[in-house]
Enzyme design. Structure first.
Site, mmCIF file in Angstrom:
data_model
loop_
_atom_site.group_PDB
_atom_site.id
_atom_site.type_symbol
_atom_site.label_atom_id
_atom_site.label_comp_id
_atom_site.label_asym_id
_atom_site.label_seq_id
_atom_site.Cartn_x
_atom_site.Cartn_y
_atom_site.Cartn_z
ATOM 1 N N ASP A 116 6.356 0.190 11.783
ATOM 2 C CA ASP A 116 4.989 0.070 11.453
ATOM 3 C C ASP A 116 4.926 -1.488 11.832
ATOM 4 O O ASP A 116 3.923 -2.109 11.441
ATOM 5 C CB ASP A 116 4.898 0.100 9.901
ATOM 6 N N ARG A 147 2.104 14.285 13.249
ATOM 7 C CA ARG A 147 2.398 14.105 11.802
ATOM 8 C C ARG A 147 2.212 15.315 10.921
ATOM 9 O O ARG A 147 1.421 15.507 10.086
ATOM 10 C CB ARG A 147 1.546 13.056 11.362
ATOM 11 N N CYS A 189 -3.525 12.757 14.133
ATOM 12 C CA CYS A 189 -3.868 11.616 14.017
ATOM 13 C C CYS A 189 -3.448 10.628 15.478
ATOM 14 O O CYS A 189 -2.608 11.112 16.259
ATOM 15 C CB CYS A 189 -3.350 10.713 12.676
ATOM 16 N N ARG A 208 -7.706 -0.528 6.088
ATOM 17 C CA ARG A 208 -7.308 0.605 5.424
ATOM 18 C C ARG A 208 -5.888 -0.202 4.751
ATOM 19 O O ARG A 208 -5.259 0.283 3.632
ATOM 20 C CB ARG A 208 -6.885 1.461 6.443
ATOM 21 N N LYS A 236 0.878 -1.185 0.009
ATOM 22 C CA LYS A 236 -0.113 0.072 -0.012
ATOM 23 C C LYS A 236 0.909 1.382 0.053
ATOM 24 O O LYS A 236 0.712 2.104 -0.817
ATOM 25 C CB LYS A 236 -1.033 0.008 1.158
ATOM 26 N N ASN A 237 2.197 1.311 0.765
ATOM 27 C CA ASN A 237 2.713 2.375 0.751
ATOM 28 C C ASN A 237 3.622 2.726 -0.192
ATOM 29 O O ASN A 237 4.232 3.854 -0.330
ATOM 30 C CB ASN A 237 3.743 2.249 2.248
HETATM 31 C C1 UD1 Z 1 5.000 6.569 6.243
HETATM 32 C C2 UD1 Z 1 4.302 5.658 6.274
HETATM 33 C C3 UD1 Z 1 4.002 5.026 7.534
HETATM 34 C C4 UD1 Z 1 5.131 4.977 8.348
HETATM 35 C C5 UD1 Z 1 6.148 6.034 8.541
HETATM 36 C C6 UD1 Z 1 7.347 6.073 9.056
HETATM 37 C C7 UD1 Z 1 3.222 5.932 3.978
HETATM 38 C C8 UD1 Z 1 2.032 6.410 3.255
HETATM 39 N N1 UD1 Z 1 3.314 5.916 5.353
HETATM 40 O O1 UD1 Z 1 4.572 7.879 7.094
HETATM 41 O O2 UD1 Z 1 3.357 3.846 7.501
HETATM 42 O O3 UD1 Z 1 4.984 4.606 9.702
HETATM 43 O O4 UD1 Z 1 6.368 6.291 6.988
HETATM 44 O O5 UD1 Z 1 8.168 4.870 8.423
HETATM 45 O O6 UD1 Z 1 4.442 5.769 3.501
HETATM 46 N N2 UD1 Z 1 7.884 14.939 10.249
HETATM 47 C C9 UD1 Z 1 7.686 15.995 10.576
HETATM 48 N N3 UD1 Z 1 7.501 16.641 9.466
HETATM 49 C C10 UD1 Z 1 7.319 16.457 8.243
HETATM 50 C C11 UD1 Z 1 7.173 15.037 7.993
HETATM 51 C C12 UD1 Z 1 7.486 14.297 8.991
HETATM 52 O O7 UD1 Z 1 8.172 16.150 11.629
HETATM 53 O O8 UD1 Z 1 7.108 17.330 7.317
HETATM 54 C C13 UD1 Z 1 8.069 13.619 11.388
HETATM 55 C C14 UD1 Z 1 6.823 12.988 11.743
HETATM 56 O O9 UD1 Z 1 6.055 13.633 12.597
HETATM 57 C C15 UD1 Z 1 7.229 11.709 12.389
HETATM 58 C C16 UD1 Z 1 8.794 11.315 11.265
HETATM 59 O O10 UD1 Z 1 8.990 12.490 10.675
HETATM 60 O O11 UD1 Z 1 7.843 11.582 13.709
HETATM 61 C C17 UD1 Z 1 8.478 10.163 10.329
HETATM 62 O O12 UD1 Z 1 7.560 10.672 9.651
HETATM 63 P P1 UD1 Z 1 7.405 10.256 7.931
HETATM 64 O O13 UD1 Z 1 8.621 9.521 7.720
HETATM 65 O O14 UD1 Z 1 6.975 11.476 7.228
HETATM 66 O O15 UD1 Z 1 6.104 9.369 8.062
HETATM 67 P P2 UD1 Z 1 4.771 9.357 6.864
HETATM 68 O O16 UD1 Z 1 5.779 9.423 5.427
HETATM 69 O O17 UD1 Z 1 3.823 10.204 7.233
#
Ligand code: UD1
Length: 435
Positions: free
Chosen positions: A309, A125, A120, A401, A22-23
């Protein structure tokens, strides 16, 4: 609302097949925005988030065919006409990964309006890192009425250094950079296989990318991209969940259609706990356990470290391991929603900030429990598979999901699990059944 009814006690035996990731599929679907031509994606998982992504693209004017067959799960996407480059709040609030359309929309249309995702269950996030990097590429971004509005004539190549490693942030900016004017150097990038999968599709569409899968990615912007056909990677988190299911039930399971290379950190930990794991071929793994599990600490990290995850599922396993294990969650601030439910089933887990200490082995007793997010649900399914008696899991829409027909897959290898309520069906037919 659907529920799962699970009677614990059966060892899982036989072969279980993993669906597409999915990701990976979510960013690959967003990448179709970058071209007038058709993009065909195979091995698409039949899960609710993919249906949400389809709705999002359709709401912008794209044509998206989503077909699920026995042999092939495929989607054909045409973004020739993007009449309304807006990601509406009604859709974004149900799936945070909707923000993946921000980069490709600006790159293709020069304009994007994307609802700001709220908090969430697992933490804040934010998407500040996406915004900062797009601004460095020349986008003018304003935030009003809960939406981000981003504009740029044409994005310009830039030197981007992510303050923090972000998976969807890396993907979003990669999609922005491929159509930018000039070169982009991206540092401190996520190295997850899902980033590599997206880059493979983009290269097939004509993009010029080097270094995907490492922390430094170089992109040479091109004027246009063309259509492509791409097969999505197997889902490493679904595969990891099945490996834990094999171990926790004392089973003998072949996890087929997976990529063992993407699972090293999970396999290492399961072996440390006492499981026997053999890679049978380049796409299948056999997992065996006769109980006698030992404790083993984990600390979640970015790839190739132990995935956040898989933390919840692994914690369910630790409740059945002899000794004390420490679980440290480094990626998200509040990803322990499953703990209270596991404790209600008889687990001994103490929480202290981002650290959980699990003392095993405690017998688990069946209970009515509530799923709070996608991976927490998987953890509760695993616990219920070894609990004494019949557990009822409420709110399994969280599970839908990201896991394709998990109850059918688990039943196929001997689990006693049935769904009660409205069965999720990608064609949006809802049928009242109990299976
Ligand atoms: C993706 C995955 C999710 C997984 C996560 C970490 C998808 C659709 N989802 O989520 O399943 O759990 O990676 O492996 O691929 N952060 C910031 N600012 C930003 C972006 C992120 O502070 O602009 C922080 C987040 O709050 C978190 C960390 O960075 O603490 C990692 O988040 P991120 O890698 O972005 O997670 P997702 O991409 O949302």
């Amino acid at each position: 609302m659907d529920k799962f009814v699970i009677r614990g006690g059966n060892p899982l035996l036989g072969t279980i097949r993993v669906s597409g990731a999915k990701n990976s599929a979510l960013p690959c679907m967003a990448a179709a925005i970058l071209t007038d031509d058709e993009v065909i994606l195979e091995n698409i998982p039949q899960v609710r988030d993919i249906e949400t992504q389809r709705k999002l693209l359709v709401s912008m004017g794209a044509e998206v065919e989503l077909g699920y067959g026995r042999a092939q799960h495929r989607t054909t996407i045409s973004c020739r006409l993007l009449s309304d480059p807006v990601a509406k709040y009604e859709i974004v609030k149900t799936m945070r990964a909707s923000s993946l359309v921000l980069g490709p929309l600006i790159a293709r249309t020069g304009l994007a309006r994307v609802a700001m995702p709220g908090g969430c269950a697992i933490g804040g996030r934010p998407i500040d890192l996406h915004i900062k990097a797009l601004e460095q590429m020349g986008a003018i971004i304003v935030q009003q009425h809960g939406y981000l509005e981003a504009r740029a004539q044409r994005l310009k190549g830039a030197h981007l250094i992510f303050d923090k490693i972000t998976v969807t942030g890396t993907e979003d900016l990669l999609m922005a950079a491929v159509l930018a004017e000039g070169d982009t150097l991206m540092e401190n990038c996520a190295r997850e296989p899902e980033v590599t999968d997206l880059a493979t599709l983009l290269v097939a569409m004509g993009a010029r990318i080097e270094g995907a899968g490492t922390s430094t990615i170089r992109v040479k912007g091109v004027e246009t991209l063309h259509g492509a056909r791409h097969r999505i990677n197997p889902d490493r988190i679904e595969a990891g969940t099945f490996l834990v299911a094999g171990v926790i039930t004392g089973g003998d399971l072949c996890v087929a259609n997976c990529n063992p290379a993407h699972l090293s950190s999970v396999i290492d930990k399961l072996e440390e706990c006492g499981a026997r794991i053999d890679t049978l071929s380049e796409d299948s793994i056999r997992v065996r356990s006769e109980g006698n599990l030992r404790s083993a600490d984990i600390s979640t990290e970015e790839y190739p470290g132990f995935p956040t995850d898989m933390q919840a599922q692994y914690m369910a396993l630790l409740t059945q391991a002899e000794g004390s294990s420490v679980v440290k969650e480094n990626i998200f601030e509040n990803r322990f929603m499953h703990v209270q439910e596991l404790v209600r089933m008889g687990a001994n887990i103490k929480l202290d900030g981002r650290t959980a200490t699990v003392r095993g082995k405690t017998p688990l007793s069946a209970a009515a429990v509530m799923c709070s997010d996608l991976r927490a649900s998987a953890s509760l399914v695993l616990a219920a598979l070894v609990a004494d008696g019949e557990s009822i899991l409420d709110r399994v829409y969280h599970m839908d999901r990201g896991y394709e027909r998990i109850e059918e897959k688990l039943r196929g290898v001997g689990a006693q699990i049935r769904r009660m309520g409205n069965v999720f069906n990608s064609r949006r037919e809802t049928v009242e059944v109990e299976n």
